[in-house]
Design a protein around this motif. Sequence first.
Motif, PDB file in Angstrom:
ATOM      1  N   UNK A 349       0.830  -1.200   0.000  1.00 33.61           N
ATOM      2  CA  UNK A 349       0.000   0.000   0.000  1.00 33.61           C
ATOM      3  C   UNK A 349       0.869   1.257   0.000  1.00 33.61           C
ATOM      4  N   UNK A 350       1.943   1.244   0.793  1.00 34.72           N
ATOM      5  CA  UNK A 350       2.824   2.405   0.852  1.00 34.72           C
ATOM      6  C   UNK A 350       3.524   2.635  -0.495  1.00 34.72           C
ATOM      7  N   UNK A 351       3.958   1.534  -1.132  1.00 31.64           N
ATOM      8  CA  UNK A 351       4.631   1.669  -2.434  1.00 31.64           C
ATOM      9  C   UNK A 351       3.644   2.131  -3.504  1.00 31.64           C
ATOM     10  N   UNK A 352       2.396   1.688  -3.390  1.00 29.67           N
ATOM     11  CA  UNK A 352       1.380   2.102  -4.355  1.00 29.67           C
ATOM     12  C   UNK A 352       1.147   3.612  -4.268  1.00 29.67           C
ATOM     13  N   UNK A 355       3.510   5.387  -6.098  1.00 31.08           N
ATOM     14  CA  UNK A 355       3.435   5.041  -7.520  1.00 31.08           C
ATOM     15  C   UNK A 355       4.640   4.206  -7.962  1.00 31.08           C
ATOM     16  N   UNK A 356       5.040   3.282  -7.076  1.00 23.90           N
ATOM     17  CA  UNK A 356       6.171   2.402  -7.348  1.00 23.90           C
ATOM     18  C   UNK A 356       5.663   1.034  -7.791  1.00 23.90           C
ATOM     19  N   UNK A 357       6.401   0.431  -8.725  1.00 26.77           N
ATOM     20  CA  UNK A 357       6.007  -0.888  -9.219  1.00 26.77           C
ATOM     21  C   UNK A 357       6.256  -1.987  -8.193  1.00 26.77           C
ATOM     22  N   UNK A 359       4.856  -2.247  -5.535  1.00 30.33           N
ATOM     23  CA  UNK A 359       3.544  -2.620  -4.983  1.00 30.33           C
ATOM     24  C   UNK A 359       3.049  -3.911  -5.607  1.00 30.33           C
ATOM     25  N   UNK A 360       3.212  -4.042  -6.925  1.00 27.52           N
ATOM     26  CA  UNK A 360       2.772  -5.252  -7.621  1.00 27.52           C
ATOM     27  C   UNK A 360       3.560  -6.461  -7.147  1.00 27.52           C
ATOM     28  N   UNK A 361       4.864  -6.280  -6.903  1.00 27.32           N
ATOM     29  CA  UNK A 361       5.694  -7.399  -6.456  1.00 27.32           C
ATOM     30  C   UNK A 361       5.238  -7.897  -5.084  1.00 27.32           C
ATOM     31  N   UNK A 362       4.940  -6.976  -4.179  1.00 26.23           N
ATOM     32  CA  UNK A 362       4.472  -7.393  -2.845  1.00 26.23           C
ATOM     33  C   UNK A 362       3.131  -8.132  -2.941  1.00 26.23           C
ATOM     34  N   UNK A 363       2.226  -7.620  -3.787  1.00 31.63           N
ATOM     35  CA  UNK A 363       0.908  -8.262  -3.931  1.00 31.63           C
ATOM     36  C   UNK A 363       1.058  -9.676  -4.468  1.00 31.63           C
ATOM     37  N   UNK A 364       1.974  -9.852  -5.434  1.00 31.63           N
ATOM     38  CA  UNK A 364       2.194 -11.190  -5.995  1.00 31.63           C
ATOM     39  C   UNK A 364       2.707 -12.159  -4.919  1.00 31.63           C
ATOM     40  N   UNK A 365       3.537 -11.643  -3.994  1.00 36.19           N
ATOM     41  CA  UNK A 365       4.090 -12.504  -2.945  1.00 36.19           C
ATOM     42  C   UNK A 365       3.002 -13.055  -2.016  1.00 36.19           C
TER      43      UNK A 365
END
Length: 828
Positions: A349-352, A355-357, A359-365
């Motif tokens: 959420x913080x990376x989102x 506007x950092x990509x 965020x997608x990596x954390x969600x995938x994990x």
Amino acid sequence: MAHVTGDWNPLGEVFYRKVELYNMQHHWQQKADIPRCKIAAASFGGPIALMRDDRKTSNAPPARKPDIFIFSSSGKPISFFRWESGQLVDIGWSSTEDLLCVQQDGTVLTYDIFGKFHGRFSMGQVARDNEVIDARIFYNPTSGTSGVVVLTGNYKFYVVSNVKNPQSKKMADVPGLLSPPSCWTVISKDRDTFVMLTKDKILYVIDPGYCQEQGLENANGACIEMALSFDNQRIALFTDRGDIHVFTSDLQRKLCEFSTNSQIRPKQLVWCGNGAVVAYWENLLLVIGMKKNWIKYNLDQEAFLVAEMDGLRILQPDIQEFLQEVPDNVAGIFKVASMASGALLYEASREFQKKSQKADEYIRLIHDDLPNAVKQCLEAAGEEFEPNTQKSLLRAASFGRCFLTNSNPSQFVKMCQTLRVRNAAYDFTVGIPLTLVQLNRLSVEVLIDRLIRRREWELAMNISKYLKLSDSESRILTHWACYQVELKKKSDSEIAASIKSKLGDAPSISYSEIAKKASEISRNELAVKLLDYEPRASEQVPLLLTMSSTEAALRKSIESGDTDLVHTVLIRLMKKMKMQDFLMMLTNYPEAQSLYMQYCRQEQPQSLIDLHYQNDNFQEMAGCHIRNSYEQKTLAKQIDYLRSAQENYTRSRNEFAAKCTDEQRKLLDCQQQIEEKHEVEFVGLSVHDTAHKLIVSGLPKLAESIRKDFRIPDKRFWFLKIDALAVKGDWLEIEKFSKSKKSPIGYEPFVHVCLKYNQNFEAKKYVSRVAPEKKAKVHILLGLYNEAADLAFQQKNEDDLNQILRICSSNRELATKIQNMKAQLSRR
């Protein structure tokens, strides 16, 4: 995350944190001389009572009566009052936030948070005689009630288990207790209350039925301080050797032993939740875990500790802090290098937001464990006090929900609502710092009740509307209105108009309850004005009666149309008023008078006569005397009532009724004379029955006399005489009577009376004398169907022919004959 974990301290496998709740307000700082004050703070973020206690620094008696100050948890002053009663031993709060003040004479006085006296109860005469030297106010976590235990000057314990229903009981005696115990506490579980105390190196457990001496495993030294956990399941003992021993409260299992290396008795020994014991010495706070881990906190000022179910409030003159074990969800998200799914979602959420990509990596994990991650962030938000941290965690939970296809929003919405309510109560202007655990245990409804008692009506109403708790709204408005009633600066009209404009005509509002409050403080005029707004007469009338507004109560009950309510008012008025005044008042209320008359007819006949006399209603008075005459057991009283009835009929100009009453009186006189002479009961019979019985009894001359005196019509007398002779079985006399002169009733009744007593032979004697048009019917009664058919044919009476046909349908010959007769009649 550093700012979140900056105040965390490890205690074994868990962390503890000390969170600042409030920067205490100026007024609190002026009064909070903690070493010289007796302090009582209510649990669940409740109010604080503070009273200067000179005995803490000197053995001399206090120079003057002390003042008791009451503050909110944020240090906001609520009230204060001068203590004017006896010597105080202890003060404390009940589970409903009533201040309990225990006096030396064993009396316990109860006050609300505004210092208003609510009531008192006694710990018993023995406690009064021997004086109370120590007391404990305790909480039962099972029932949610509070109680009081006192220690008297002869070293006996007395307990009141529930202050709402105070019944004092003596605890069992402790053998050899000739001086105060070293320390003691109260354990309350379910319906049982125990006192645990130590004397020298011996520990005792007592209740009203027994005293048990308890040995402690490896507990060397004498116990000089003890502390019970909030849930009453664990107890910590501090010995004179500086050791702390932790047991289950039944003393069956030892949980921990820790050496503090200090033989000085701590100022306070309390529990932080149920997982750690806190010992407090001057400027030092020692937190001890169950695995002998410890944390040390240095304090700059004197402090007072308040145990909570999930932590510890630390009161100081300029600050209040909350010490607690870091909740699992919070620790899982914020501790360093955490790989919990909630921590990764929070980082995503913080990376989102950046506007950092990444965020997608954390969600995938955490894709497969995303529901648990959302739940962890949501629950962690509920455990935090700081609004910005709450928002960041809720934002993370909301972000995670975007990736769930079947996400249920109800949990998210409920947590947001809960946090808004918690934060509103936590605000320093209100000062109720509840954790999520405490709020769930307390319930929102109880929180609203506490806000109402603190006169925070606007906040209570906003919460109620926000959560759609319609039942709470009426309670809030009613409490507000009751407070307005107590305002002496406003006139009755102003208060009534203000309450009406605020409350309106809501059906859930009880104006009678508000009016009752006005009546209790002797504002009866205001109470009457408020009752005018009450739509339910059943609520209005009882209160009007208690205020002696008798006519208003009667008028309201009549307007309601509720006859039971009118009866209730009438009965109350009868008891309170003189009968003459009562009857005079009824003349103005015809409906009530009518109901009162109905009541008197059944319950109080004499009162009904008094009412008619009051109204000069001689006709109804006569009717009452008639009814009373029939209820008398002696003939003389019956005649007296009839004579009174005759007089009243005469006065009402009802000559017919007066004459009838006079004849009834004459009949009773006549019946009495006959009874006395012939020893046969006649009193109470009608004229008809009297003549009938006279004939049956063989007194025909007296029957004739009755006929003449009371003018029995000939026809009626003939009927009753032939029936009486038939009852007697005097068939010869009946025959003579039939021939005495022409019968005014004909001779068919003679046939009927003979057949009634199965005298067919006697009946046939009168057939020839029966009128021609009735002979066919008489033959039918005698069973002479052929003759009856011939007579009916001669009289051309088709109805009689049909009746015979119905009776004789099985007789083919007779049936054919009748059919032919009917055919001939139809051709004519």
